[in-house]
Each structure stands twice: as C-alpha cells, then as structure tokens.
Design a protein around this motif. Structure first.
Motif, PDB file in Angstrom:
ATOM      1  N   ILE A  43       0.867  -1.092  -0.104  1.00 10.52           N
ATOM      2  CA  ILE A  43       0.004   0.014   0.001  1.00 10.52           C
ATOM      3  C   ILE A  43       0.964   1.297  -0.041  1.00 10.52           C
ATOM      4  CG2 ILE A  43      -0.251   0.280   2.515  1.00 10.52           C
ATOM      5  CD1 ILE A  43      -3.142   0.858   2.027  1.00 10.52           C
ATOM      6  N   SER A  44       0.268   2.420  -0.655  1.00 10.20           N
ATOM      7  CA  SER A  44       1.144   3.585  -0.517  1.00 10.20           C
ATOM      8  C   SER A  44       0.712   4.360   0.607  1.00 10.20           C
ATOM      9  CB  SER A  44       1.102   4.422  -1.876  1.00 10.20           C
ATOM     10  OG  SER A  44       1.621   5.389  -2.017  1.00 10.20           O
ATOM     11  N   GLN A  45       1.432   5.209   1.050  1.00 13.22           N
ATOM     12  CA  GLN A  45       1.228   6.260   2.224  1.00 13.22           C
ATOM     13  C   GLN A  45       1.025   7.732   1.308  1.00 13.22           C
ATOM     14  OE1 GLN A  45       3.045   5.718   6.062  1.00 13.22           O
ATOM     15  NE2 GLN A  45       3.385   7.897   5.862  1.00 13.22           N
ATOM     16  N   ASP A  46       1.417   7.841   0.240  1.00 14.20           N
ATOM     17  CA  ASP A  46       1.148   9.325  -0.509  1.00 14.20           C
ATOM     18  C   ASP A  46       0.477   8.996  -1.773  1.00 14.20           C
ATOM     19  OD1 ASP A  46       3.434   8.297  -1.610  1.00 14.20           O
ATOM     20  OD2 ASP A  46       4.560   9.240   0.210  1.00 14.20           O
ATOM     21  N   VAL A  47       1.370   8.764  -2.801  1.00 10.98           N
ATOM     22  CA  VAL A  47       0.862   8.885  -4.070  1.00 10.98           C
ATOM     23  C   VAL A  47       1.038   7.410  -4.656  1.00 10.98           C
ATOM     24  CG1 VAL A  47       1.673  11.274  -4.435  1.00 10.98           C
ATOM     25  CG2 VAL A  47       3.480   9.438  -4.853  1.00 10.98           C
ATOM     26  N   PHE A  48       0.833   7.102  -5.951  1.00  7.00           N
ATOM     27  CA  PHE A  48       1.203   6.109  -6.690  1.00  7.00           C
ATOM     28  C   PHE A  48       2.515   5.762  -6.847  1.00  7.00           C
ATOM     29  CE2 PHE A  48      -3.309   6.682  -7.744  1.00  7.00           C
ATOM     30  CZ  PHE A  48      -3.946   5.435  -8.195  1.00  7.00           C
ATOM     31  N   HIS A  49       2.753   4.368  -6.458  1.00  9.72           N
ATOM     32  CA  HIS A  49       4.117   3.929  -6.861  1.00  9.72           C
ATOM     33  C   HIS A  49       4.047   2.610  -7.485  1.00  9.72           C
ATOM     34  CE1 HIS A  49       5.900   6.841  -4.044  1.00  9.72           C
ATOM     35  NE2 HIS A  49       5.041   6.593  -3.230  1.00  9.72           N
ATOM     36  N   SER A  50       5.134   2.045  -7.919  1.00  9.16           N
ATOM     37  CA  SER A  50       5.042   0.760  -8.626  1.00  9.16           C
ATOM     38  C   SER A  50       6.187  -0.260  -8.176  1.00  9.16           C
ATOM     39  CB  SER A  50       5.220   0.822  -9.929  1.00  9.16           C
ATOM     40  OG  SER A  50       4.870  -0.433 -10.745  1.00  9.16           O
ATOM     41  N   PHE A  51       5.965  -1.260  -7.314  1.00 14.26           N
ATOM     42  CA  PHE A  51       7.022  -2.159  -7.003  1.00 14.26           C
ATOM     43  C   PHE A  51       7.556  -3.230  -7.879  1.00 14.26           C
ATOM     44  CE2 PHE A  51       8.627  -5.716  -4.489  1.00 14.26           C
ATOM     45  CZ  PHE A  51       9.339  -5.035  -3.342  1.00 14.26           C
ATOM     46  N   SER A  52       8.675  -3.124  -8.437  1.00 10.97           N
ATOM     47  CA  SER A  52       9.269  -3.839  -9.477  1.00 10.97           C
ATOM     48  C   SER A  52      10.645  -4.482  -9.213  1.00 10.97           C
ATOM     49  CB  SER A  52       9.576  -3.133 -10.877  1.00 10.97           C
ATOM     50  OG  SER A  52      10.032  -3.865 -11.865  1.00 10.97           O
ATOM     51  N   ILE A  53      10.604  -5.735  -9.149  1.00  9.15           N
ATOM     52  CA  ILE A  53      11.943  -6.616  -9.513  1.00  9.15           C
ATOM     53  C   ILE A  53      12.327  -7.417 -10.723  1.00  9.15           C
ATOM     54  CG2 ILE A  53      13.286  -8.124  -7.972  1.00  9.15           C
ATOM     55  CD1 ILE A  53      11.098  -8.020  -5.838  1.00  9.15           C
ATOM     56  N   PRO A  54      12.990  -6.862 -11.492  1.00  9.58           N
ATOM     57  CA  PRO A  54      12.998  -7.326 -12.918  1.00  9.58           C
ATOM     58  C   PRO A  54      13.744  -8.911 -13.046  1.00  9.58           C
ATOM     59  CG  PRO A  54      14.021  -5.106 -12.735  1.00  9.58           C
ATOM     60  CD  PRO A  54      13.725  -5.376 -11.505  1.00  9.58           C
ATOM     61  N   GLU A  55      14.387  -9.110 -12.123  1.00 10.90           N
ATOM     62  CA  GLU A  55      14.934 -10.606 -12.151  1.00 10.90           C
ATOM     63  C   GLU A  55      13.843 -11.541 -11.649  1.00 10.90           C
ATOM     64  OE1 GLU A  55      18.801  -8.084 -11.168  1.00 10.90           O
ATOM     65  OE2 GLU A  55      16.738  -7.911 -10.677  1.00 10.90           O
ATOM     66  N   PHE A  56      12.870 -11.043 -10.905  1.00 12.86           N
ATOM     67  CA  PHE A  56      11.967 -12.019 -10.592  1.00 12.86           C
ATOM     68  C   PHE A  56      10.767 -11.755 -11.458  1.00 12.86           C
ATOM     69  CE2 PHE A  56      12.987 -11.962  -5.718  1.00 12.86           C
ATOM     70  CZ  PHE A  56      14.029 -12.536  -5.891  1.00 12.86           C
ATOM     71  N   ARG A  57      10.782 -11.042 -12.216  1.00 14.38           N
ATOM     72  CA  ARG A  57       9.763 -10.684 -13.420  1.00 14.38           C
ATOM     73  C   ARG A  57       8.250 -10.245 -12.808  1.00 14.38           C
ATOM     74  NH1 ARG A  57      14.137 -11.794 -15.215  1.00 14.38           N
ATOM     75  NH2 ARG A  57      14.529 -12.900 -17.318  1.00 14.38           N
ATOM     76  N   ILE A  58       8.276  -9.394 -11.525  1.00  9.61           N
ATOM     77  CA  ILE A  58       7.149  -9.154 -11.157  1.00  9.61           C
ATOM     78  C   ILE A  58       7.227  -7.444 -11.028  1.00  9.61           C
ATOM     79  CG2 ILE A  58       7.058 -11.123  -9.427  1.00  9.61           C
ATOM     80  CD1 ILE A  58       7.954  -9.274  -7.181  1.00  9.61           C
ATOM     81  N   LYS A  59       5.943  -6.955 -11.096  1.00  9.64           N
ATOM     82  CA  LYS A  59       5.840  -5.532 -10.841  1.00  9.64           C
ATOM     83  C   LYS A  59       4.364  -5.601 -10.674  1.00  9.64           C
ATOM     84  CE  LYS A  59       5.500  -1.387 -14.215  1.00  9.64           C
ATOM     85  NZ  LYS A  59       4.143  -1.082 -13.870  1.00  9.64           N
ATOM     86  N   ARG A  60       4.164  -4.638  -9.579  1.00  3.27           N
ATOM     87  CA  ARG A  60       2.732  -4.579  -8.936  1.00  3.27           C
ATOM     88  C   ARG A  60       2.581  -2.719  -8.645  1.00  3.27           C
ATOM     89  NH1 ARG A  60      -2.265  -6.600  -9.861  1.00  3.27           N
ATOM     90  NH2 ARG A  60      -3.099  -7.108  -7.789  1.00  3.27           N
ATOM     91  N   GLU A  61       1.384  -2.306  -8.914  1.00  2.00           N
ATOM     92  CA  GLU A  61       1.072  -1.119  -8.657  1.00  2.00           C
ATOM     93  C   GLU A  61       0.927  -0.881  -7.187  1.00  2.00           C
ATOM     94  OE1 GLU A  61       1.728   1.212 -11.155  1.00  2.00           O
ATOM     95  OE2 GLU A  61       2.037  -0.629 -12.322  1.00  2.00           O
ATOM     96  N   VAL A  62       1.239   0.267  -6.437  1.00  2.00           N
ATOM     97  CA  VAL A  62       1.181   0.404  -5.088  1.00  2.00           C
ATOM     98  C   VAL A  62       0.269   1.536  -4.889  1.00  2.00           C
ATOM     99  CG1 VAL A  62       2.267   0.776  -2.920  1.00  2.00           C
ATOM    100  CG2 VAL A  62       3.355  -0.802  -4.521  1.00  2.00           C
ATOM    101  N   ILE A  63      -0.723   1.472  -4.343  1.00  2.00           N
ATOM    102  CA  ILE A  63      -2.061   2.553  -4.727  1.00  2.00           C
ATOM    103  C   ILE A  63      -2.384   3.153  -3.223  1.00  2.00           C
ATOM    104  CG2 ILE A  63      -4.031   2.832  -5.647  1.00  2.00           C
ATOM    105  CD1 ILE A  63      -3.871   0.622  -7.207  1.00  2.00           C
ATOM    106  N   PRO A  64      -2.545   4.470  -2.993  1.00  2.00           N
ATOM    107  CA  PRO A  64      -2.807   4.805  -1.670  1.00  2.00           C
ATOM    108  C   PRO A  64      -4.485   4.441  -1.360  1.00  2.00           C
ATOM    109  CG  PRO A  64      -2.121   6.731  -3.433  1.00  2.00           C
ATOM    110  CD  PRO A  64      -2.367   5.454  -3.910  1.00  2.00           C
ATOM    111  N   GLY A  65      -4.433   4.017  -0.228  1.00  2.00           N
ATOM    112  CA  GLY A  65      -5.788   3.443   0.404  1.00  2.00           C
ATOM    113  C   GLY A  65      -6.345   2.343  -0.229  1.00  2.00           C
ATOM    114  N   ARG A  66      -5.386   1.296  -0.681  1.00  2.00           N
ATOM    115  CA  ARG A  66      -5.968  -0.092  -1.144  1.00  2.00           C
ATOM    116  C   ARG A  66      -4.945  -1.023  -1.105  1.00  2.00           C
ATOM    117  NH1 ARG A  66      -8.527  -0.385  -7.068  1.00  2.00           N
ATOM    118  NH2 ARG A  66      -6.335  -0.816  -7.735  1.00  2.00           N
TER     119      ARG A  66
END
Length: 347
Positions: free
Chosen positions: A150-173
């Motif tokens: 979850i984000s405490q302020d604005v939109f972020h995106s958590f990405s680990i290229p070697e693991f091939r994962i990427k997920r949006e980190v959204i405020p309030g959810r």
C-alpha cells in the motif's frame, strides 16, 4: 514447421543468460519469459512475412513489367486465411496471458506474508516477526512470499526485474503479488511509476538467502515485538477493547475469529472480512456497521499511520478468543482506578 521444445528452451535460456535480459531469479520468471519470447517470435515472423511479400510484389509487379494495372478479384480462401490465422494467434496470446496473470497475482495458500509500504521516496518492508527494513527486503529461497502493499502518499510501482514481477502500489488500497526466489543473491528493486522529483532514487535491494541464513537474519534483526503484538498494544491504547470486549453488554461486535468470516451489515449486505475490509472499517466505520449495533464508532482517519493499520490488522487476524481483549481491558480499568502516590509515576 515448428521449433522443437529443446531448441526453444535453449534459445530462452541463452537469451536470459546474456547481458540483454535480466537473469531468472524466481519460479515466475520462466513463465513470463516464455510468453515474452513467444510474442517476440510472432512479431519477427510477421515482420519478415510482410516484408517478404512487399518486396516480392514490388519486384514482380513493377511498372516496367506491368505498365497497365490489372483488376484482381478477391479470394475468399485468402481472406479467410489471413483473418483466421492472426485471430488464432491473438486468442492463444490472450488465454496464455490471462492464465499467467491469475497465476502471478493470486498468491498460493500459506505463503509468507510481508507488508510493503511505499512513500516518497522509499520502500518500507515489515515482516510478521517485527523486523523492519528500509529500501531492502530479505527473503528465504524456495518459499512462496506474498507481498501485501500500500502507498502512504502517491502512486508507486514495486518492480523486481529478475523476478519478473511488477505491481502498482496504490494509496488507500492493498495490492498483492507473490514470488518464489530460486537462487541466493542480491537483486535490484525499483519504483517504475513516476512519483515525484526523487523518483529515480526510490530503489532498493532484494536479498535472497538460504532458509538457515534467513532464520539467523530474523533472529538478529528482531525488534522484540511482532506486528501482532504492536497491534495489541495499539488496540488497547486507543480504547478499542472498551467496545469490542466480546461480552453480552459490549457496544461493538466481537472481533474474535472475525477474520475470514462473512459479516452481515445493517443494510442487509454481506461482506468478507479480509485485510482490506479491516483497514477500511477502522478508517470509515460508518460505512461498515455490523447488523445489530449502532453506528457509534468514530473514524480514525488521519489518526493512524499505515504502519499502525498494518499492526492492527495483523492483531485482529490472529484474534481467536476474547480472553486477551478482556484481560487488557481489566488491566486498563485497574490502572485508571488505582490510587497513585504523589511523585510516583506508574509504569
């Protein structure tokens, strides 16, 4: 003529082992790479095919050979062919991508859950045992790891290229993603959603360790209090146990064993009690009034940080009986009514 599975696997392994592509560091990585290289192969084949046809027609029907244009009637077989074949490829890609999406974004049962809080401009990881990390994350190899973010302020995106994962980190959810690291080592962590002036500095390191090394790291890094224990203290300090005591005369519903169950609200609807529901019920209680109770719970919007909400959720998830709630309530009442000696501060 198709490519044999052996040659296909060799090409995939060679490309991912080269400097052109990040190494495969998780069980998810091969799944993603197979789809990626399939799309790349289809693109190359389409490019070569269209280019070859264009070149052939340009040479064969050039003006010096055919000075006068000739009307050519359409071919139903040809039109059906160039419609059905691309449609089949698109459908294969759609089904493949959908299956892969649900596989990646639905964590396996009994995964180790680690909370991630994004804020400008850092990543904070919180382990169930109370370990906290900034711009770093230690995980054991060979184990399914679920990240609840979850984000405490604005939109972020958590990405680990070697693991091939990427997920949006959204405020309030809350959003989730999972992985299973296969090889010990260090991996890069990035924020791939522009989030302000220091977006490029929002990076970190993922350290995959053997189970034995990870156990030693958790023992050396513990703060002495788990997330659930911190949540219990916060639950008592905010006076939540006064209404949610679990007794017949309680003004609020019992919270013991509520996680994972279905509640009936005053409007007659039923909701599944999960992490997101507990968080929202704390911040917006008037929208989640349990049937049979009055809407008297105040909102805690702006009074609890995301870290505190995580602690409370972890406490409520493991609350199976009301014994601890009543014990804490009795202790609090005793402290309030006990006589004090001037000059002596109660512990």
């Amino acid at each position: 003529m198709g490519i044999s599975p052996v040659i296909w696997q060799f090409l995939v392994k060679w490309l991912t082992a080269s400097a052109l592509f990040p190494r495969e560091g998780s069980t998810i990585a091969p799944w993603m790479d197979e789809l990626y290289f399939f799309l790349l192969a289809m693109t190359v084949v389409g490019l070569v095919l269209v280019g070859a046809i264009l070149f052939t027609f340009s040479v064969r029907y050039r003006k010096s050979v055919h000075p006068v244009a000739t009307q050519i009637e359409g071919s139903t077989l040809l039109e059906a062919t160039w419609t059905i074949i691309p449609l089949a490829i698109f459908l294969i890609t759609f089904v493949w991508g959908a299956v892969l999406y649900f596989r990646i974004y639905n964590p396996p049962v009994n995964s180790m859950n680690i909370y991630i809080v994004g804020k400008q401009w850092m990543w904070k990881a919180e382990h169930p045992g109370g370990q906290h990390e900034i711009n770093a994350l230690h995980v054991p190899v060979g184990q399914n790891i679920q990240l609840t973010m979850i984000s405490q302020d604005v939109f972020h995106s958590f990405s680990i290229p070697e693991f091939r994962i990427k997920r949006e980190v959204i405020p309030g959810r809350y959003s989730t993603v999972w992985f299973n690291a296969t090889t010990p080592g260090e991996y890069h962590l990035f924020c791939t959603q522009y989030c302000g002036t220091n977006h490029s500095a929002m990076i970190g390191t993922i350290t995959a360790m053997s189970p034995a090394d990870y156990k030693k790291w958790t023992e050396d890094s513990t703060s002495g209090m788990s997330l659930a224990q911190n949540g219990e203290r916060l639950f008592a300090s905010m006076g939540c146990n006064a209404c949610h005591s679990g007794t017949a005369a309680a003004r609020g519903p019992s919270l013991a064993g509520v996680y994972g169950s279905k509640l009936t609200l005053t409007n007659g609807s039923q909701v599944l009690v999960n992490d997101a529901y507990l968080r929202d019920a704390i911040l917006n209680p008037s929208q989640h009034v349990t049937s049979g109770y009055a809407p008297i719970m105040p909102t805690y919007q702006g009074q609890i940080s995301e870290d505190g909400l995580i602690d409370l959720v972890e406490y409520l998830k493991g609350l199976n009986t009301n014994y601890r709630v009543q014990q804490t309530l009795t202790t609090s009442q005793s402290d309030q009514t006990a006589p004090t000696t001037p000059g002596v501060v109660k512990p």
